[in-house]
Design an enzyme around this catalytic site. Structure first.
Site, short mmCIF file in Angstrom:
data_model
loop_
_atom_site.label_atom_id
_atom_site.label_comp_id
_atom_site.label_asym_id
_atom_site.label_seq_id
_atom_site.Cartn_x
_atom_site.Cartn_y
_atom_site.Cartn_z
CE1 TYR A 195 -4.00 2.06 0.52
CE2 TYR A 195 -2.67 3.20 2.15
CZ TYR A 195 -3.80 3.14 1.35
OH TYR A 195 -4.71 4.16 1.38
CB THR A 197 1.02 4.93 3.77
OG1 THR A 197 0.19 3.81 4.09
CG2 THR A 197 0.18 6.06 3.21
CE LYS A 198 1.06 -1.63 5.28
NZ LYS A 198 -0.20 -0.89 5.15
CG ASN A 199 8.48 0.98 6.37
OD1 ASN A 199 7.38 1.35 6.76
ND2 ASN A 199 9.52 0.89 7.19
#
Length: 377
Positions: A195, A197-199
């Site tokens: 997704y 916003t993940k790292n």
């Protein structure tokens, strides 16, 4: 004074955002545009060479034998469990405080979630998980919450001693390492979310299933595409239409080499926040390579007051997650809620602060100053 943005109606405060994907993507625009052009020119958009290259690179970087791209992280959990043989009626032990993503996957399978309480890091406790094992238990799902890996040696031993499938949900911990083994390499099977916003984030939804056994990988590859053994021949199921497309694979391949540096910067932000001590604020542990600071989550009994103070200081915050699974309106199980007191108490206290690689040193100091100057009201 916090930064100001000019607006057509005058000057307005600019909040320090919880995340800022425009900042994150801006330095990569040229490389991402080149990846887009390459896929567009090739005219192959699903299950092609970009996905194959990303799967191989991802598996190699994190010492995994097999990686299978799917449409999103929740599908990855479901397909990982199905691939490992989890079926309707099986009991699966999991923590209750991870946003209900694993429980959603279990509902799709028809498996039964059994909630075990969490430890001080808010990850699944091996001791409470052990107490939940019954003759119907088939698997343990371990979510590495907020970027901190759970106690994997103990959970691995627990699963082995009881002949259970151990599955890691690594959506928030990509790149973390514990005792020399990456998140995702401890379990029999693991899931990842990309997704945005993940790292490691795509430019849309994307996910991946990883495993060591070729038989599990082969089954997941079938289940991600209708259960086909060959085109239009359905040999397994229930299955999904869940494929990581060529564009997202190409975008992820651009970013994968940068992940280690991004994680290092996240750790640095977290370490600075942790030094801003306040008697009413409990900070998470930030040391160790098994922490990649996906979210920086503090705890306070006066959460609403701290949120208001941060907002007045021009700093965004959020709650991950306001309800444990058993308190969700869809579930609402008071008996289960009472059996997980640590998770239940934490859900009333947790608060997420901005934590991402592109935060400036000035913004980090603004957050620290806001924490230190809070009067508790």
């Amino acid at each position: 004074m916090h930064d100001l943005d000019q607006h057509k109606t005058g000057w307005i405060p600019r909040l320090i955002a919880l995340n800022d994907l425009s900042r994150h993507m801006q330095p990569m625009q040229e490389a991402l545009q080149a990846a887009f052009a390459r896929v567009l020119a090739r005219g192959w958009f699903v299950l092609g060479p970009e996905l194959q290259a990303f799967e191989q690179a991802f598996a190699s970087q994190f010492s995994l034998n097999h990686a299978v791209g799917v449409a999103n992280g929740t599908d990855a959990i479901e397909l990982a469990l199905r691939g490992a043989g989890i079926c309707a009626g099986d009991e699966v032990i999991l923590a209750p405080n991870a946003g209900m993503y694993a429980a959603t996957a279990l509902a799709a399978i028809g498996a039964t979630p059994v909630y075990a309480d969490v430890d001080d890091d808010l990850n699944l406790s091996p001791q409470t998980a052990a107490a939940c094992i019954t003759p119907r238990t088939r698997a343990i799902v371990v979510t590495h919450l907020f970027g901190r890996m759970a106690d994997m040696p103990s959970l691995r031993q627990l699963a082995d001693d009881n002949a259970l499938v151990l599955m890691e949900d690594c959506a928030q911990a990509v790149g973390a390492v514990q005792h020399g083994r990456h998140a995702g390499a401890w379990g029999d099977v693991s899931s990842f979310s990309f997704y945005p916003t993940k790292n490691l984030g795509a430019l849309g939804d994307a996910g991946l299933v990883a495993c060591h056994q070729a038989s599990i990988a082969a089954r997941v590859r079938q289940l991600r595409q209708y259960g086909w053994t060959s085109k239009y021949v359905v040999a397994d199921g229930p299955a999904r239409n869940s494929r990581l497309d060529e564009l997202q694979a190409a975008f992820l391949s651009v970013q994968l080499p940068m992940l280690a540096d991004w994680n290092a910067r996240r750790r640095a932000v977290a370490a600075r926040y942790a030094s801003a001590r306040h008697p009413l604020i409990r900070h998470p542990r930030t040391e160790g390579d098994d922490y990649v600071a996906h979210l920086y989550v503090v705890r306070t009994s006066k959460r609403d007051a701290l949120m208001g103070h941060l907002r007045d200081c021009g700093i965004s915050s959020d709650i991950h997650y306001p309800l444990i699974d058993s308190d969700q309106p869809f579930v609402h199980d008071d008996e289960t809620s009472a059996s997980v007191p640590v998770a239940a108490a934490a859900s009333r206290e947790i608060l997420t602060l901005p934590c991402y690689p592109e935060l400036t040193d000035h913004e980090i100091e603004q957050v620290c100053k806001a924490l230190l100057t809070w009067n508790g009201e």
